[in-house]
Motif scaffolding. Structure first.
Motif, mmCIF file in Angstrom:
data_model
loop_
_atom_site.group_PDB
_atom_site.id
_atom_site.type_symbol
_atom_site.label_atom_id
_atom_site.label_comp_id
_atom_site.label_asym_id
_atom_site.label_seq_id
_atom_site.Cartn_x
_atom_site.Cartn_y
_atom_site.Cartn_z
ATOM 1 N N LEU B 89 0.841 -1.203 0.000
ATOM 2 C CA LEU B 89 0.000 0.000 0.000
ATOM 3 C C LEU B 89 0.877 1.254 0.000
ATOM 4 O O LEU B 89 0.653 2.185 -0.793
ATOM 5 C CB LEU B 89 -0.904 -0.014 1.233
ATOM 6 N N SER B 90 1.896 1.265 0.873
ATOM 7 C CA SER B 90 2.779 2.430 0.917
ATOM 8 C C SER B 90 3.486 2.624 -0.412
ATOM 9 O O SER B 90 3.584 3.745 -0.917
ATOM 10 C CB SER B 90 3.834 2.265 2.014
ATOM 11 N N ALA B 91 3.994 1.508 -0.945
ATOM 12 C CA ALA B 91 4.768 1.612 -2.181
ATOM 13 C C ALA B 91 3.899 2.103 -3.336
ATOM 14 O O ALA B 91 4.391 2.772 -4.237
ATOM 15 C CB ALA B 91 5.394 0.264 -2.519
ATOM 16 N N VAL B 92 2.607 1.750 -3.324
ATOM 17 C CA VAL B 92 1.709 2.228 -4.384
ATOM 18 C C VAL B 92 1.397 3.710 -4.175
ATOM 19 O O VAL B 92 1.358 4.494 -5.127
ATOM 20 C CB VAL B 92 0.404 1.395 -4.398
ATOM 21 N N LEU B 93 1.155 4.080 -2.920
ATOM 22 C CA LEU B 93 0.705 5.449 -2.676
ATOM 23 C C LEU B 93 1.803 6.484 -2.906
ATOM 24 O O LEU B 93 1.519 7.593 -3.357
ATOM 25 C CB LEU B 93 0.150 5.577 -1.253
ATOM 26 N N VAL B 94 3.065 6.127 -2.595
ATOM 27 C CA VAL B 94 4.101 7.160 -2.665
ATOM 28 C C VAL B 94 4.271 7.747 -4.073
ATOM 29 O O VAL B 94 4.218 8.966 -4.228
ATOM 30 C CB VAL B 94 5.434 6.660 -2.084
ATOM 31 N N PRO B 95 4.451 6.909 -5.131
ATOM 32 C CA PRO B 95 4.579 7.549 -6.450
ATOM 33 C C PRO B 95 3.351 8.370 -6.826
ATOM 34 O O PRO B 95 3.471 9.438 -7.456
ATOM 35 C CB PRO B 95 4.766 6.368 -7.412
ATOM 36 N N ILE B 96 2.184 7.896 -6.407
ATOM 37 C CA ILE B 96 0.960 8.650 -6.712
ATOM 38 C C ILE B 96 1.002 10.005 -6.011
ATOM 39 O O ILE B 96 0.666 11.046 -6.585
ATOM 40 C CB ILE B 96 -0.270 7.822 -6.281
ATOM 41 N N VAL B 97 1.453 9.985 -4.754
ATOM 42 C CA VAL B 97 1.533 11.232 -4.003
ATOM 43 C C VAL B 97 2.588 12.168 -4.611
ATOM 44 O O VAL B 97 2.399 13.380 -4.662
ATOM 45 C CB VAL B 97 1.839 10.936 -2.516
ATOM 46 N N VAL B 98 3.687 11.567 -5.094
ATOM 47 C CA VAL B 98 4.715 12.400 -5.725
ATOM 48 C C VAL B 98 4.112 13.138 -6.921
ATOM 49 O O VAL B 98 4.262 14.352 -7.073
ATOM 50 C CB VAL B 98 5.912 11.541 -6.194
ATOM 51 N N LEU B 99 3.383 12.389 -7.752
ATOM 52 C CA LEU B 99 2.747 13.020 -8.912
ATOM 53 C C LEU B 99 1.741 14.068 -8.478
ATOM 54 O O LEU B 99 1.680 15.168 -9.030
ATOM 55 C CB LEU B 99 2.029 11.948 -9.729
ATOM 56 N N ALA B 100 0.957 13.721 -7.457
ATOM 57 C CA ALA B 100 -0.094 14.640 -7.027
ATOM 58 C C ALA B 100 0.496 15.913 -6.437
ATOM 59 O O ALA B 100 -0.077 16.981 -6.540
ATOM 60 C CB ALA B 100 -0.993 13.949 -5.997
ATOM 61 N N SER B 101 1.665 15.796 -5.779
ATOM 62 C CA SER B 101 2.264 16.965 -5.125
ATOM 63 C C SER B 101 3.207 17.718 -6.050
ATOM 64 O O SER B 101 3.977 18.541 -5.579
ATOM 65 C CB SER B 101 3.045 16.522 -3.896
ATOM 66 N N TRP B 102 3.170 17.392 -7.347
ATOM 67 C CA TRP B 102 4.166 17.907 -8.282
ATOM 68 C C TRP B 102 4.359 19.410 -8.135
ATOM 69 O O TRP B 102 5.476 19.906 -8.133
ATOM 70 C CB TRP B 102 3.737 17.556 -9.700
#
Lengths: 529, 519
Positions: B89-102
């Motif tokens: 779950l963490s590993a999936v969320l982090v790249p998504i959060v990186v993109l979202a926080s661009w």
């Protein structure tokens, strides 16, 4: 015809002590005979080299495995494993403090200068080379006293050490170049209260002598093993000794001097007191209570329980209301003295377990000392036109003006708060673990109370975290003031001090075994009895 | 000894150092490096997950190194099923959060030019994010309780700075509240950790060796309390939940996702693994009070959520309700309920993550978190509205979406559990079912006010999702729908580890598990 036998002095064992005192005496001679413009050039290398040399001599003793197992100098000084560890820590800490002292601008040209007087103006306006060079020999005497204090094997030697350590410090506190009134007030307060506490200590020594017929710590312990333990002489003497010692570490209710003195003293001297003096005083507390009063632990542990709990709570709670950075760090130092007392209380029936507690306290002392020096070194760099920017509101937005400096300071604060992956966490963990362990031993007189003390300790830590975090909030989450303080360009010495403190705080935080191993070796032999 | 987990933990922190050391002015590069590192972690996690044998040993990919021999502390890592899915779950969320926080740290200006968030250090934000990822993986992977504690406390610091430096107007208040609540709980847990070490007398903190060691019931209760309070604050459970709405509302959307989606799961994960298995008798003794607190959380969170005007606060309160379900499932002491709770942890991460991020995109466009400032988004930005709707529906556990499966399992498991022999848990399940209706109210009412109705004037200027934002939301929605219809892969991994837990708690494992997985 009886000839008086010459005392045997183990010069090799005592060499570190002798080197420091000799350098101090040479320093005084330099003051007397060397021309003014040369003095600093002589003092700085002399002081640094003597501290380094003393440290090397400590290392030699440790590395050659020749840690003495009997008291030296006719039973006056005990240079055992813990003492050598404490010596090493004090010597390194005072070395880095001297690097801070060496920075220009902390000291007044003449101690007698009346605030705002023409003398002071004149001293200020005179061009270079007129710094207050007596500082160096004074510091060396103080350091010599710090070395002797925790290594004293009888109460009289300990008293002498206490005075040798304290007298120069009283004077040094009054030498701040700026905010002279505050500095002189600090000096006066420290002197009066300190003299008072020394008197308590001496009176206590006399009482205990009356009970035991000796001032030697093991002698007192033996007398306790056979004598009546509720003798009024002993009770009064014990209480008075305790007051004298607890004053020096700044435990509540004897903590009142700390904030005023820490605030008024020149910051490098504050750093020396907050690190070196605390290490020495806790060492002395350990020696008196563990060696001298080891057979009376059911009697003093409840008292220290109350003092430790009170110290942690007072230090943490009062720190919240502080608005001055050095006063806040002073209260933080009080709280840490409380945590150290938790470790002092963790005594056991067997030497092996006592060694574990001792290791915890020694480890705590070492890591706390370095973090403290680093924090005060940073305080010296944040400056207003009138001196250091002490008021907390001046630190607002420092994270934007000087991100690296503020980041390092934040890291030190987190270490004080005991956040994992900093050295402070493992220090706290070690003493709390020792205390809980001693409480779980069958037959321990304190039993569940030790767990209670640890809970008080963690609650105090949580309260303390609030004011450390508040500074971080100010530095990083607040907008900088338009006319914020200037960040002085640090000298190489100051950079070295901060770098070393950071290295220890991070390094020990990641791999505590490095220092724990050394503390373990030092503690395994316990104190000479 | 398997090197995979240490590598998994090392990659993000190395990435963080690289990002922090990039020269000034390389903001774009910093973002790209962070994204690459987080994707690399995702791939490595995939490798670990592929190598995990659900019916093999309980802990796999085990690695042990001496860390602090003086304290008996080892750097011990290993994963069981529950830990594995949470790491994933963490590993999936982090790249998504990186993109979202661009663009979060670039400074935000609303359409009319007012500054919503000033420009802040991009490199710091992304290196904090990567440090946090190492700690999130570490906290779930740790099999040494001391190591768990170290990560448990240390992970507060990057999150604290992410909220405090990059959050909204009340950010420093929220950050301090978050830190102090968690720290206080953590310190009580520290006492319990030390106590566990000495009472067990095994000279180790390794979790597998400490199972079933503490026998004294009174001692179990004390130590249980130390652990549980820390986890209850973290989870958070009523009445120690008050930090979460503040922290989540003030945090930047990306950080809020990790805070609610992952960090809070450490609390429920800790209850499931440490509270139950180390102190089974105490867990049984305290079940009823905890169930009552959980039910209060479920109902209270849902009711308060209805009254919120701030979208992020609303989502935070719905999470309090959902965490109530997870805690209820953990302490219902039946395998269906516990599997459901573990599954809920993952699904809640996806659903709430999607909801927070979609709300974040709305807020970035309008500059206001308040529901009343929106209206008619549906007409202007249909894609954003669509994703928001699906995420919201997942939040109310609509059948066909992943949260439904887990919520249903928790309720059915709690309803039918025989662990306590009384009707109390049955009653708890019945009462908490009311929250299903309340959930419909808070979600649908928010959706209606934001998406439908006449288009508000400032909303008319909204642009629909751009490619980056679609890449943020699409994977989450795909996972929500995918696991809604086909939760078996997750349950296959979770079930054996939950059964192991129940065996250690000495609760008979029923056969309803089969029915549960048939959902």
């Amino acid at each position: 015809m009886n000839s008086i036998p010459a005392p045997t002095i183990e010069y090799g064992t005592l060499a570190p002590l002798l080197v420091v005192f000799a350098a101090a005496v040479i320093g005084v001679l330099v003051e007397a005979f060397a021309p003014r413009y040369l003095r600093k050039a002589i003092h700085v290398p002399l002081t640094l080299l003597s501290l380094l040399g003393a440290f090397a001599l400590v290392l030699v003793q440790v590395l050659r495995g020749r840690v003495s197992t009997t008291a030296s100098a006719m039973g006056a000084v005990a240079v055992d494993g813990p003492a050598l560890f404490i010596w090493g820590v004090i010597l390194v800490l005072s070395f880095v403090c001297v690097l801070l002292i060496n920075d220009e601008g902390h000291f007044v040209a003449s101690a007698a200068a009346v605030p705002g007087s023409a003398d002071e103006e004149e001293a200020e306006s005179m061009s270079g080379g007129v710094g207050h060079t007596e500082v160096y020999p004074l510091v060396l005497f103080a350091v010599g006293g710090m070395l002797l204090f925790p290594a004293s094997h009888d109460l009289l030697t300990m008293f002498v050490a206490l005075e040798v350590m304290s007298l120069p410090l009283y004077l040094l506190c009054g030498l701040a170049r700026r905010r002279r009134l505050l500095s002189q007030e600090a000096s006066m307060k420290y002197f009066l209260l300190g003299a008072f506490s020394s008197a308590f200590f001496l009176y206590g020594t006399a009482m205990v002598y009356g009970y035991a017929g000796t001032v030697s710590l093991p002698g007192i312990n033996q007398a306790l093993a056979v004598g009546a333990s509720l003798d009024p002489l002993l009770m009064i003497g014990l209480a008075l000794l305790g007051v004298g010692l607890l004053f020096k570490i700044g435990a509540a209710p004897f903590q009142a001097w700390k904030p005023d003195v820490y605030q008024g003293a020149p910051t490098p001297i504050t750093a020396l007191m907050a690190s070196g003096t605390l290490v020495a005083a806790v060492g002395a507390v350990l020696r008196v209570f563990w060696v001298g009063l080891g057979n009376l632990d059911w009697n003093w542990r409840p008292v220290i329980w109350v003092v430790a709990a009170l110290t942690m709570v007072v230090g943490s709670v009062l720190a919240i209301t502080q608005t001055e950075i050095k006063r806040m760090l002073a209260y933080s130092s009080i709280a840490h003295a409380g945590f150290l007392l938790v470790g002092v209380m963790a005594t056991f029936a067997t030497p092996e377990q006592n060694a574990v507690s001792l290791k915890a306290v020694l480890f705590y002392l070492a890591v706390y000392g370095f973090t403290t020096v680093g924090a005060f070194a940073i305080v010296t760099l944040v400056r207003d036109p009138g001196g250091e920017a002490g008021h907390l509101s001046r630190w607002a937005g420092l994270g934007k003006r000087a991100p690296v400096l503020a980041g390092v300071f934040a890291f030190f604060l987190l270490a004080f708060a005991g956040i994992p992956l900093t050295s402070g966490f493992f220090g706290k963990y070690a003493v709390f673990a020792a205390a809980l362990n001693s409480g779980t031993q069958p037959g321990d007189s304190m039993g569940g109370w030790m767990a209670g003390l640890v809970v008080v300790g963690v609650v105090a830590s949580a309260v303390a975290a609030f004011f450390y975090v508040r500074v971080i909030v100010l530095m990083f989450f607040s907008e900088p003031a338009a006319d914020g303080p200037a960040i002085a360009v640090p000298t190489a010495g100051t950079v070295a001090v901060i770098a070393l403190a950071l290295l220890v705080t991070v390094g020990v935080g990641l791999y505590p075994e490095s220092v724990l191993g050394v503390a373990d070796d030092a503690a395994s032999s316990l104190f000479i009895r | 000894m398997s090197p995979w987990l240490p590598i998994l933990m090392a990659v993000p922190v190395v990435g963080a150092i690289v990002v922090a050391l990039l020269p000034k002015g390389s903001d774009k590069l910093a973002k790209q490096v962070t994204l690459l590192v987080s994707l690399l972690v995702l791939v490595l996690t995939g490798v670990v997950a592929a190598g995990f044998k659900p019916n093999g040993d309980r802990f796999q990919f085990v690695a042990e190194y001496n860390w602090i021999p003086s304290f008996g502390v080892k750097f011990g890592v290993g994963v069981d099923g529950v830990a594995l899915v949470l790491i994933a779950l963490s590993a999936v969320l982090v790249p998504i959060v990186v993109l979202a926080s661009w663009h979060d740290a670039d400074g935000v200006k609303s359409a009319d030019g007012t500054v919503i968030a000033p420009k802040r250090s991009v490199k710091t934000y992304f290196s904090l994010l990567l440090v946090l990822e190492t700690m999130m993986i570490g906290v779930f992977a740790a099999t040494d309780i001391f190591l768990f504690y170290v990560f448990f406390e240390a992970m507060l610091i990057p999150m604290y700075f992410m909220i405090g430096s990059y959050g909204g107007a009340q950010r420093s208040y929220a950050a301090v509240k978050f830190l102090l609540y968690s720290l206080f709980g953590g310190l009580l847990m520290l006492v319990a950790v030390i106590g566990l070490y000495f009472v067990a007398g095994k000279n180790t903190f390794m979790f597998p060796q400490l199972i079933g060691v503490i026998q004294d019931p009174a001692m179990q209760k004390w130590l249980f309390a130390g652990f549980f309070i820390a986890f209850a604050i973290k989870a958070p459970l009523w009445p120690v939940h008050t930090w979460l709405p503040d922290a989540a509302a003030q945090a930047p959307a990306g950080a809020a996702v990790l805070l609610v989606g992952v960090l809070d799961k450490v609390g429920t994960f800790g209850m499931l693994r440490f509270c139950l298995e180390l102190f089974p008798e105490a867990a049984k003794a305290f079940t009823m009070p905890i169930v009552v607190l959980a039910v209060i959380s479920i109902i209270y969170g849902a009711i308060v959520a209805i009254g919120q005007n701030d979208m992020k606060r609303l989502i935070a309160y719905t999470s309090i309700s959902h965490f109530g379900f997870i805690v209820l499932g953990v302490f219902a002491m039946s395998d269906v309920a516990q599997s459901g709770a573990a599954l809920y942890m993952v699904n809640h991460g996806f659903a709430t993550g999607a909801l927070f991020l979609a709300a974040g995109f709305l807020i970035a466009r309008r500059g206001s978190p308040y529901i009343e400032d929106y209206g008619g988004v549906q007409k202007v930005a249909p894609m954003l509205a669509g994703f928001f709707l699906v995420a919201g529906l997942a939040g109310l556990s609509l059948p066909g979406l992943s949260s439904f499966v887990s919520e249903f399992m928790v309720m059915i498991g709690t309803y039918s559990t025989e662990a306590h022999g009384s009707g109390a848990l049955t009653a708890a399940a019945v009462v908490s079912a009311v929250a299903v209706i309340l959930a419909a109210v808070y979600i649908l009412w928010m959706v209606q006010r934001v998406l439908n109705g006449p288009t508000a004037e400032p909303v008319k200027a909204f642009k629909d999702l751009n490619a980056r934002e679609i890449w943020v939301l699409a994977p989450l929605v795909a996972l929500i729908i995918g696991f809604g219809f086909f939760p078996k892969p997750l349950l296959d991994v979770i079930n054996p580890s939950v059964q192991e837990t129940l065996t250690n708690v000495k609760v008979p494992v029923s056969t309803i598990a089969e029915k549960g997985t048939g959902q």
